[in-house]
Each structure stands twice: as structure tokens, then as C-alpha cells.
Design an enzyme around this catalytic site. Sequence first.
Site, mmCIF file in Angstrom:
data_model
loop_
_atom_site.group_PDB
_atom_site.id
_atom_site.type_symbol
_atom_site.label_atom_id
_atom_site.label_comp_id
_atom_site.label_asym_id
_atom_site.label_seq_id
_atom_site.Cartn_x
_atom_site.Cartn_y
_atom_site.Cartn_z
ATOM 1 N N THR A 1 0.850 -1.195 0.000
ATOM 2 C CA THR A 1 0.000 0.000 0.000
ATOM 3 C C THR A 1 0.885 1.244 0.000
ATOM 4 O OG1 THR A 1 -1.906 1.049 1.077
ATOM 5 C CG2 THR A 1 -0.282 0.075 2.541
ATOM 6 N N ASN A 2 0.337 2.413 0.316
ATOM 7 C CA ASN A 2 1.142 3.642 0.347
ATOM 8 C C ASN A 2 0.730 4.497 1.531
ATOM 9 O OD1 ASN A 2 -1.017 5.558 -0.518
ATOM 10 N ND2 ASN A 2 -1.020 4.197 -2.292
#
Length: 402
Positions: free
Chosen positions: A209-210
Site C-alpha cells: 500500500t502507500n
Amino acid sequence: MKLQGRRVLLGISGGIAAYKTPELLRALIKEGAEVRVVMTAAAKRFVTPYTLEVLSRHPVHMDMFAAVAEFPVLHVGLAQWAELVVLAPATAHLLARLACGLADDLLTTLMLGCTAPVLAAPSMEEHMLDHPFTQEHLRRLEGLGYQWAEPATGELASGAFGRGRMAEPEEIAGQVVRHFSAAGDLQGVKVLVTAGPTVEDLDPVRFITNRSSGKMGYALAAQARKRGAEVWLVSGPTALEPPAGVAFKAVRSTLEMQEVLEALFPQMHAAILAAAVADYRPAQVAPQKIKRGTGKMVIELVENPDISARLGHSKQPHQVLIGFAMETEDGVARAKDKLKRKNCDLVVLNNLREEGAGFGVDTNIVTLVDNQGGQEQWPKMSKHQVADRLLDWLGQRLKARR
Ligand code: CTP
């Protein structure tokens, strides 16, 4: 009479600038507003309640426990009555009490129960304004959506010259007028907003993810709703509460987000894509937890669809598409490239290298690049303020289309 019938609660705390509040009150009443005044105990030392009673033609409230016919439970009644709260002057002490959720007098107690928007005019000596505690309190309140009548630079009560002087009454009154004229300007407009990161699973326990917190997209959804739009918020996993009155759809992966957006977009007037969408996903999602094995592991990734480009190329002439770009170098050139590639009307560029911009923080510094050759850099401001100004832009673009 730009404020005809508008219900404004004026909260006055104990700073020297309180002597200017009768002028502010007069300016609001001249525009047709109904004003109720609440003062802190210290405010009475700087301006007499009687002056404010005469000007507002209503009793001034100070005592939590006073019997008031108009509001049987005073703090609840006032909190519900207000359409907008104006705090002027907002002293360091008042801001601290509000930021900490204290309820030790009538004003702070009613503020805890009040859901109306707040416009606050900080007023204090420069050192008090710059103190890390005050700055922290301002940030926390901003996170709740507080708008500011920014303090000016000039002569201060101490005789020193510096920042911290309360904004002039006519300026605060002007902001109140702008607040109400902006409210409702997106009535009848259907807006789709995306927010947060997307999450790409590797196995039942791991994912890619980020750092997106979702704050920018949630601020956009909340402000658009306040301005009368019908709002759909499609969000990847975040720690935020969906704003009241917004149709909310939680998604996880890019493919899930794509499915929801492609179903909703044809009915929208505008889409604002503030989500940080994963460009790649694991080629396979393991059904069981991946076990430790050899010394090295390679994860194969495949490209995700570019949702914004797909929406951009299906866009109808009446629709407006706004994309975001997060860059660490060559910002404007890349934003221009994205604008074209994704057929957006506007790209909002964040430079992640600048302090106070991008992921996780409550402020943002953005540059706008539009499809009519316009380019504009905005100064650092809260994500709520950025949201409001972007919605001004959207409102104007939609109006021009009609
Ligand atoms: N976006 C999207 N679908 C993707 C990737 C991005 O809809 N698969 C949207 C984002 O929501 C954002 C805009 O496209 O509004 C730009 O995102 P960004 O990651 O900066 O652009 P990319 O097209 O992924 O380009 P790159 O990562 O190469 O900079």
C-alpha cells in the site's frame, strides 16, 4: 443585506481586541444577520455586555446556569441555534481550551455540542502565537474544519510591532458574507470523490500500500457536501470517519475502486480523484500465508488499470474531471503530461519534497494546472482551505459549461 436572516453566534473572549467587537456586531447586523453574543468572563473587562445587548437587541450570555426563556437549556439551545460561530477575538487561552475539549464556561461548553462551522479570529502577542502549544492547538482545530480570519501584522497591545493583531472587523464580516454566499453554490451538483490509498494483497496477512491518509479527499467530500452538492465518497482504508450526509463506499484494491467508479461516474457532474491508487498489484494473491523458504523471494507485479485515464476518456462534455499528482521532481511538466494523458480538466500537483505538503499532514501546498493553459501556485494552507478553493474552481468551471 447579504446576511438576511442568517443566525450567527458571536463568541468573545478576553483579549484587548474585544473592544472592536461592537463594530463587528454592527457590520453583521447591517447585512441582516441575527446575532447572539456569548462572552467569557475576561471579555467583560474589555467591552461592556450592555453595549453588545443594545446593538444585538438581545441579552448577552455569560452564565452557564442563567434562566433564559429563548433557550431552556442554554448551552444546548445556543449550539443548535447557530448556523455559524464567529470567535473574535480568539485568545490563546480560548483556542487552548477548545483544542483540548474543555467545557469550563458557557462558550466552551456550547462549542463542544455545536456542529455549525466556525470562523475564528486569533488575537495575541506574536510570541504567544508562535508558541508550539498555540500552533499545535491551531492545527488541531483546523483538523476539525475551523476557518481562520488570519491575524494581521501591526501594532500590538504591548506597543510592540508584530504578527497577532486581530483581523479588522470589516474583514471578518466580509469573511462571514463569503462563507454564506459560498454555501449552497454546489446545490444540485453530483460529485464523486476518491480518497485514501488502495491496498493490494499478497496473501491473507500481507499487502502492498502507500502512505495516503485520505485527509485531502475527506476534506473535499465534507466541504462539497456543506456547499450543497450530492457527494459520493469512495475510499480505500483510512482511519477517518466519513463526513455526515455523504454516500460512502469503502473499497480495498484498485480493481474494486475501478468497478465502483466506473459504475458511478456516468451519473456525475464531476469527479475529484484524490486517492493514491496503487499502479501495480501482485500477479497472484496466495490463498494461504506465504511461508519462509529459500533465502530470496521475488514478487511478480502486474500493472493496474489507470482509472483516471479510463474515466477521462469516457468523459461527456458536461463532466469535469480533476486528478491529483504527487511528484518528487519535475512537478509541473509531469502534471501537464498527466492532464493530457488522462484527459483531465485540472491536475492538482503536490510536491512531496515540500514541508507541509502531501501525505499525513493537515496542510497542503499545491499548484494547479488546467486544460485551458492556466497554471497557479497556492501558498501553504489547510487541506480544508485547499478543498474550498478547489470547489470554487469547480463551481466556476461547471457554471461556464452551462
Ligand atoms: N490514478 C488512477 N488510477 C491509477 C493511478 C492513478 O485513477 N491506477 C489517479 C490518481 O487518483 C490521481 C492521478 O491518477 O488523481 C495521478 O496519480 P499518480 O499516481 O500521480 O499518477 P500515475 O498515473 O500513477 O503516474 P506515475 O505514478 O507514473 O507518476
